[in-house]
Scaffold this active site. Structure first.
Site, PDB file in Angstrom:
ATOM      1  N   TRP A 151      41.633  48.001  41.824  1.00  0.00           N
ATOM      2  CA  TRP A 151      40.934  48.500  40.396  1.00  0.00           C
ATOM      3  C   TRP A 151      39.473  48.303  40.495  1.00  0.00           C
ATOM      4  CZ3 TRP A 151      38.228  43.990  39.812  1.00  0.00           C
ATOM      5  CH2 TRP A 151      38.914  42.571  39.981  1.00  0.00           C
ATOM      6  N   LYS A 175      49.095  55.635  44.080  1.00  0.00           N
ATOM      7  CA  LYS A 175      49.715  54.429  42.998  1.00  0.00           C
ATOM      8  C   LYS A 175      48.338  54.002  42.682  1.00  0.00           C
ATOM      9  CE  LYS A 175      51.362  50.900  41.278  1.00  0.00           C
ATOM     10  NZ  LYS A 175      50.066  50.042  40.587  1.00  0.00           N
ATOM     11  N   GLU A 250      43.820  47.121  53.592  1.00  0.00           N
ATOM     12  CA  GLU A 250      42.370  46.678  53.509  1.00  0.00           C
ATOM     13  C   GLU A 250      42.565  45.449  52.572  1.00  0.00           C
ATOM     14  OE1 GLU A 250      39.866  47.683  55.082  1.00  0.00           O
ATOM     15  OE2 GLU A 250      40.319  49.422  55.989  1.00  0.00           O
ATOM     16  N   LEU A 251      42.148  44.444  52.940  1.00  0.00           N
ATOM     17  CA  LEU A 251      42.350  43.041  51.881  1.00  0.00           C
ATOM     18  C   LEU A 251      41.075  42.413  51.628  1.00  0.00           C
ATOM     19  CD1 LEU A 251      45.587  41.952  53.925  1.00  0.00           C
ATOM     20  CD2 LEU A 251      45.534  43.602  51.902  1.00  0.00           C
ATOM     21  N   CYS A 284      35.472  43.463  47.865  1.00  0.00           N
ATOM     22  CA  CYS A 284      35.820  42.881  49.033  1.00  0.00           C
ATOM     23  C   CYS A 284      34.806  42.420  49.839  1.00  0.00           C
ATOM     24  CB  CYS A 284      36.972  43.955  49.584  1.00  0.00           C
ATOM     25  SG  CYS A 284      36.092  45.359  50.150  1.00  0.00           S
ATOM     26  N   GLU A 385      38.950  33.529  48.289  1.00  0.00           N
ATOM     27  CA  GLU A 385      38.229  34.664  47.494  1.00  0.00           C
ATOM     28  C   GLU A 385      38.118  34.577  46.229  1.00  0.00           C
ATOM     29  OE1 GLU A 385      39.943  38.495  47.549  1.00  0.00           O
ATOM     30  OE2 GLU A 385      37.918  39.427  48.289  1.00  0.00           O
TER      31      GLU A 385
END
Ligand code: NDP
Length: 492
Positions: A151, A175, A250-251, A284, A385
């Site tokens: 988001w 999505k 991609e985290l 991130c 995180e």
């Protein structure tokens, strides 16, 4: 109340169930629109449509130069509507209009760049070691690509996936996050206007555990390009495995931003702020661990706190706001809970430390820019995180210790280094385990430069020329140039 149906096969569709879910404005805390809540049936319809567009109709008939021209055209349309699209993003994710409008004005570059690459996908003639055969390669599209996004930067993250996917000749289903679906539904109109055939770009909305999971599992989806949390990435990777799909992830990150005593400290203070308070820390690549050399620790923290205190909070639609709200209520609770975790672990609060109650913050989900000192790298606040405006300051003695602490986390997305020593800059860049290292700058990304994570920050890369290969599969073609077929019982 505005309603946003899904966009599939060039048509606007309600969910098969007829259900909708609410989307809220993080600044007002109020629901402002309803979005179609897609499920398994809708996932099937979307994938069938994308597969049909991949195999029949106008899209597979286009040559690569024509595909490139369509991508450039959509880039032009995005440039024209950048401000309007940015407003949708801000209404849903509460990020600053100043930042989102800048992002939207930059996004066309991805379509120009990958549009230009579309007709430069070339196979190779292999100087094969066997007589009597001619061998060459073809790089072909995969089929249906599923782009799942977080988001925090919905259209930028979608673009990183769909521009190369379309340039390579695939079809796409986006999505978006359940919290920020509306901008993708506005964005997709531009693909129709540019002339993309129906079914080439689709937007399927709903919850990750419902339509998201069903899309990932669908046998006709050949690649999943995902941006999101580590937990989400693991689920997606597991769901994609039985179908042998390509997956890129991609985290998250827990990036070190490292300040040496030889740095330009004015710039380093700004770099520390850019690393954690820009975008309300919801990036991130947030430089959420600030490693400061002991010789300058106290004076640096003092300057940082003084500067961070001046950050203007308030309405993200105002051009001069510097720190906006947190995007979602669960994220707001999570950030506050990490502030408690840090306190309980013995970290010392130097700034902020709770929800922002300033009048200019209205009913939004605001957290005060927060700085903890005396953080030990083993603490949870240094290892996990937060994804919010919470900074952990960790002292270090020398280069060796900075590298050890910098690398001592499960993640490896990015790192910042502040120094005026060229020698040290290169040593640090080589030794830090991160997909991106910035020296004397922070938070720079480009369509031209690969982006992605080491360790648990992900798999694969986005951006840059080489990435187009991730949306292609290679075929090796062998042509017999001899008139006779040799011994059939021996491998040729
Ligand atoms: P989530 O992992 O919760 O969600 C990401 C996306 O995945 C959403 O669209 C979500 O849908 C969907 N999703 C969740 N579960 C599934 C599932 N089982 N199957 C299919 N799709 C699923 O992440 P957030 O949205 O909370 O984003 C924040 C995270 O994203 C942070 O960790 C951040 O670091 C990371 N991030 C990484 C970036 C990078 O480039 N490395 C850039 C930006 C963010 P739904 O919203 O409906 O749950």
């Amino acid at each position: 109340m505005e309603r946003f149906p899904m966009y599939i096969a060039g048509e606007w569709r309600e969910a098969a169930s007829g259900e909708w879910f609410e989307t809220q404005n993080p600044y007002t805390g109020k629901t402002w629109a309803l979005v179609a809540r897609g499920g398994e049936k809708d996932a099937d319809i979307a994938v069938e449509a994308a597969h049909k567009a991949f195999t029949t109709g106008d899209w597979p008939k286009l040559n690569a130069s024509q595909r490139g021209a369509l991508l450039r055209k959509v880039g032009d349309l995005i440039a024209e509507r950048a401000e309007q699209l940015a407003e949708y993003e801000v209404r849903d994710n509460g990020k600053l209009i100043a930042e989102m409008a800048g992002q939207l004005r930059y996004i066309p570059q991805w379509y120009y760049y990958y549009g230009g690459l579309a007709d430069k996908i070339e196979g190779e003639v292999i100087p094969i070691d066997k007589p009597g055969v001619f061998n060459y390669t073809l790089h072909e599209p995969l089929g249906v690509v599923l782009a799942i996004t977080a988001w925090n930067s919905p259209l930028l993250l979608a673009t990183w996936k769909i521009a190369p996917a379309l340039a390579a000749g695939n079809t796409v289903i986006i999505k978006p996050s359940e919290f920020t679906s509306t901008s993708a539904l506005e964005f997709v109109k531009l693909f129709e206007e540019a002339g993309f055939p129906p079914g080439v770009v689709n937007v399927a909305t709903g919850f990750g555990g419902e339509i998201g999971q069903a899309l990932v599992e669908h046998p006709l989806v050949r690649k999943v390009a995902f941006t999101g949390s580590e937990a989400g990435g693991v689920k997606v990777n597991q769901a994609a495995a039985p179908g042998m799909k390509k997956v890129s992830l991609e985290l998250g990150g827990k990036s070190p931003n490292i300040v040496f005593d030889d740095a330009n400290l004015d710039n380093a203070v700004k770099g520390a702020v850019a690393g954690i308070f820009a975008a309300t820390g919801q990036t991130c690549i947030a430089g959420s661990r600030l490693l400061v050399q002991k010789s300058i620790h106290d004076q640096f923290v003092e300057r940082l706190v003084a500067f961070a205190k001046t950050a203007r909070m308030g309405n993200p639609m105002d051009m001069d706001t510097q720190v906006g709200p947190v995007t979602t209520p669960p994220q707001f609770e999570k950030v506050l809970s990490y502030i408690d975790v840090a306190r309980n672990e013995g970290a010392q609060l130097a700034l902020g430390g709770g929800p922002a109650t300033r009048p200019e913050c209205g009913d939004g989900w605001f957290v005060e820019p927060t700085i903890f000192t005396g953080v030990n790298n083993a603490m949870r606040i240094a290892q996990e995180e937060v994804f919010g405006p919470v900074l952990s300051v960790i002292p270090f003695e020398d280069e060796e210790e900075a590298i050890r602490i910098g690398n001592d986390v499960a993640y490896g997305l990015a790192a910042g280094v502040w120094t005026t020593s060229l020698n040290r800059a290169h040593i640090m860049a080589a030794k830090l385990q991160a997909g991106t290292v910035w020296v004397n700058t922070y938070r720079a990304v480009s369509y031209m430069s690969p982006f992605g994570g080491y360790k648990r920050s992900g798999m694969g890369r986005e951006n840059g020329q080489a990435m187009i290969k991730d949306y292609l599969q290679t075929k090796s073609v062998w042509i017999n140039t001899e008139t006779e077929f040799p011994n059939p019982f021996a491998m040729r």
